[in-house]
Design a protein around this motif. Structure first.
Motif, PDB file in Angstrom:
ATOM      1  N   VAL A  60      35.266  42.450  29.209  1.00 34.20           N
ATOM      2  CA  VAL A  60      35.736  42.498  27.819  1.00 34.20           C
ATOM      3  C   VAL A  60      36.522  43.776  27.583  1.00 34.20           C
ATOM      4  O   VAL A  60      37.635  43.757  27.032  1.00 34.20           O
ATOM      5  CB  VAL A  60      34.553  42.396  26.840  1.00 34.20           C
ATOM      6  N   LEU A  61      35.939  44.907  27.992  1.00 36.00           N
ATOM      7  CA  LEU A  61      36.643  46.180  27.847  1.00 36.00           C
ATOM      8  C   LEU A  61      37.933  46.169  28.649  1.00 36.00           C
ATOM      9  O   LEU A  61      38.977  46.617  28.168  1.00 36.00           O
ATOM     10  CB  LEU A  61      35.739  47.319  28.306  1.00 36.00           C
ATOM     11  N   GLY A  62      37.879  45.642  29.869  1.00 40.25           N
ATOM     12  CA  GLY A  62      39.076  45.579  30.695  1.00 40.25           C
ATOM     13  C   GLY A  62      40.153  44.696  30.081  1.00 40.25           C
ATOM     14  O   GLY A  62      41.343  45.024  30.166  1.00 40.25           O
ATOM     15  N   GLY A 164      34.364  45.458  37.296  1.00 40.90           N
ATOM     16  CA  GLY A 164      35.036  44.572  36.347  1.00 40.90           C
ATOM     17  C   GLY A 164      36.271  45.178  35.715  1.00 40.90           C
ATOM     18  O   GLY A 164      37.330  44.543  35.674  1.00 40.90           O
ATOM     19  N   VAL A 165      36.153  46.402  35.243  1.00 37.20           N
ATOM     20  CA  VAL A 165      37.278  47.036  34.554  1.00 37.20           C
ATOM     21  C   VAL A 165      38.425  47.297  35.529  1.00 37.20           C
ATOM     22  O   VAL A 165      39.590  47.015  35.228  1.00 37.20           O
ATOM     23  CB  VAL A 165      36.832  48.351  33.876  1.00 37.20           C
ATOM     24  N   VAL A 166      38.102  47.814  36.713  1.00 41.41           N
ATOM     25  CA  VAL A 166      39.175  48.136  37.655  1.00 41.41           C
ATOM     26  C   VAL A 166      39.858  46.870  38.167  1.00 41.41           C
ATOM     27  O   VAL A 166      41.062  46.874  38.455  1.00 41.41           O
ATOM     28  CB  VAL A 166      38.650  48.977  38.835  1.00 41.41           C
ATOM     29  N   GLY A 171      43.816  45.043  39.440  1.00 45.31           N
ATOM     30  CA  GLY A 171      43.998  43.949  40.378  1.00 45.31           C
ATOM     31  C   GLY A 171      43.465  44.318  41.751  1.00 45.31           C
ATOM     32  O   GLY A 171      42.427  44.975  41.877  1.00 45.31           O
ATOM     33  N   ASN A 172      44.202  43.942  42.778  1.00 48.58           N
ATOM     34  CA  ASN A 172      43.711  44.101  44.145  1.00 48.58           C
ATOM     35  C   ASN A 172      44.873  44.453  45.078  1.00 48.58           C
ATOM     36  O   ASN A 172      45.202  43.703  45.997  1.00 48.58           O
ATOM     37  CB  ASN A 172      43.012  42.809  44.593  1.00 48.58           C
ATOM     38  N   LEU A 173      45.486  45.611  44.819  1.00 45.07           N
ATOM     39  CA  LEU A 173      46.649  46.028  45.601  1.00 45.07           C
ATOM     40  C   LEU A 173      46.215  47.055  46.642  1.00 45.07           C
ATOM     41  O   LEU A 173      45.750  48.139  46.286  1.00 45.07           O
ATOM     42  CB  LEU A 173      47.718  46.640  44.681  1.00 45.07           C
ATOM     43  N   PRO A 174      46.350  46.757  47.922  1.00 44.67           N
ATOM     44  CA  PRO A 174      45.915  47.692  48.966  1.00 44.67           C
ATOM     45  C   PRO A 174      46.625  49.041  48.855  1.00 44.67           C
ATOM     46  O   PRO A 174      47.841  49.108  48.689  1.00 44.67           O
ATOM     47  CB  PRO A 174      46.304  46.976  50.271  1.00 44.67           C
ATOM     48  N   SER A 181      34.539  48.760  45.464  1.00 50.98           N
ATOM     49  CA  SER A 181      33.845  47.593  44.920  1.00 50.98           C
ATOM     50  C   SER A 181      34.671  46.322  45.112  1.00 50.98           C
ATOM     51  O   SER A 181      34.127  45.255  45.442  1.00 50.98           O
ATOM     52  CB  SER A 181      33.533  47.812  43.443  1.00 50.98           C
ATOM     53  N   VAL A 182      35.976  46.419  44.936  1.00 48.49           N
ATOM     54  CA  VAL A 182      36.855  45.265  45.132  1.00 48.49           C
ATOM     55  C   VAL A 182      36.940  44.919  46.615  1.00 48.49           C
ATOM     56  O   VAL A 182      36.971  43.737  46.986  1.00 48.49           O
ATOM     57  CB  VAL A 182      38.249  45.541  44.548  1.00 48.49           C
TER      58      VAL A 182
END
Length: 225
Positions: A60-62, A164-166, A171-174, A181-182
């Motif tokens: 929600v915050l994210g 969750g927030v990150v 997203g998920n960019l290397p 965590s991701v």
């Protein structure tokens, strides 16, 4: 052995946590001091806003931070007016989101430490003609050192464990936004349980050592013992 991608995610996570902790020391200290000293009617609403990340689901915050930092959001428009690039899905966006998400972990321990000092030390400093700024750095900061240590460690550890927030903001960019965590989530999703276990175990060990160091080096611990 951790893979190159795991080490990259770990380094990015530690860099993010260090930056967020430093920024929150600068931003959270005056806010905590104000909350500890003020009698304003705004104290309750401000304290509630600071504590909001503790009860809100991270997604929600994210989500609302993503809207605020997006091209149509107030923060996104302000950044665009400054001639800077977009914040979502960037490391800078992660820093801003993490500052909001970890704010109570810095402010609340500092507020408690400041409130525990009481009025007497400041009154004595005033009789010695110390300015409010001098009294803060020479009297308040040393007396509140355990609170600063606790707040810094909790903020750092909480930022390391964000998910969750990150994920919503970065997203998920290397190499850019893929934090530990991701990375663990990616391993589990790909059914790479051995890699997920190694990285998770490394984070458990790291977190334990940080908390153990805080207990050992906490100011006044040896005197109380």
């Amino acid at each position: 052995m951790l893979s190159a991608d795991d080490l990259q995610a770990l380094g990015l996570t530690l860099r993010l946590a260090a930056i967020v902790t430093g920024l929150l020391l600068l931003l959270g200290t005056p806010l905590a001091w104000w909350l500890a000293r003020t009698r304003s009617a705004w104290k309750g609403p401000v304290a509630a806003l600071v504590a909001l990340p503790l009860v809100l689901p991270p997604t929600v915050l994210g989500f609302y931070l993503l809207l605020a930092m997006g091209p149509a959001g107030p923060v996104g428009q302000f950044v665009r007016e400054l001639g800077l690039g977009p914040l979502p899905f960037t490391f800078e966006g992660l820093v801003i989101a993490s500052v909001f998400y970890s704010l109570p972990f810095m402010v609340q321990p500092l507020q408690s430490a400041f409130e525990a000092i009481g009025e007497r030390p400041l009154e004595v400093a005033a009789t010695l003609r110390a300015s409010p700024l001098d009294a803060f750095f020479t009297v308040v900061v040393p007396l509140a050192a355990p609170g600063f240590l606790t707040a810094s460690v909790l903020t750092f550890a909480h930022t390391v464990g964000e998910f969750g927030v990150v994920l919503m903001i970065g997203g998920n960019l290397p190499g850019e936004t893929r934090v530990v965590s991701v990375q663990i989530y990616d391993h589990v999703e790909a059914m790479e349980y051995a890699q997920a276990h190694r990285l998770s175990a490394a984070m458990v060990a790291f977190s334990f050592l940080v908390l153990l160091a805080m207990q050992i080096w906490r100011p006044g611990a040896k005197r109380r013992a």
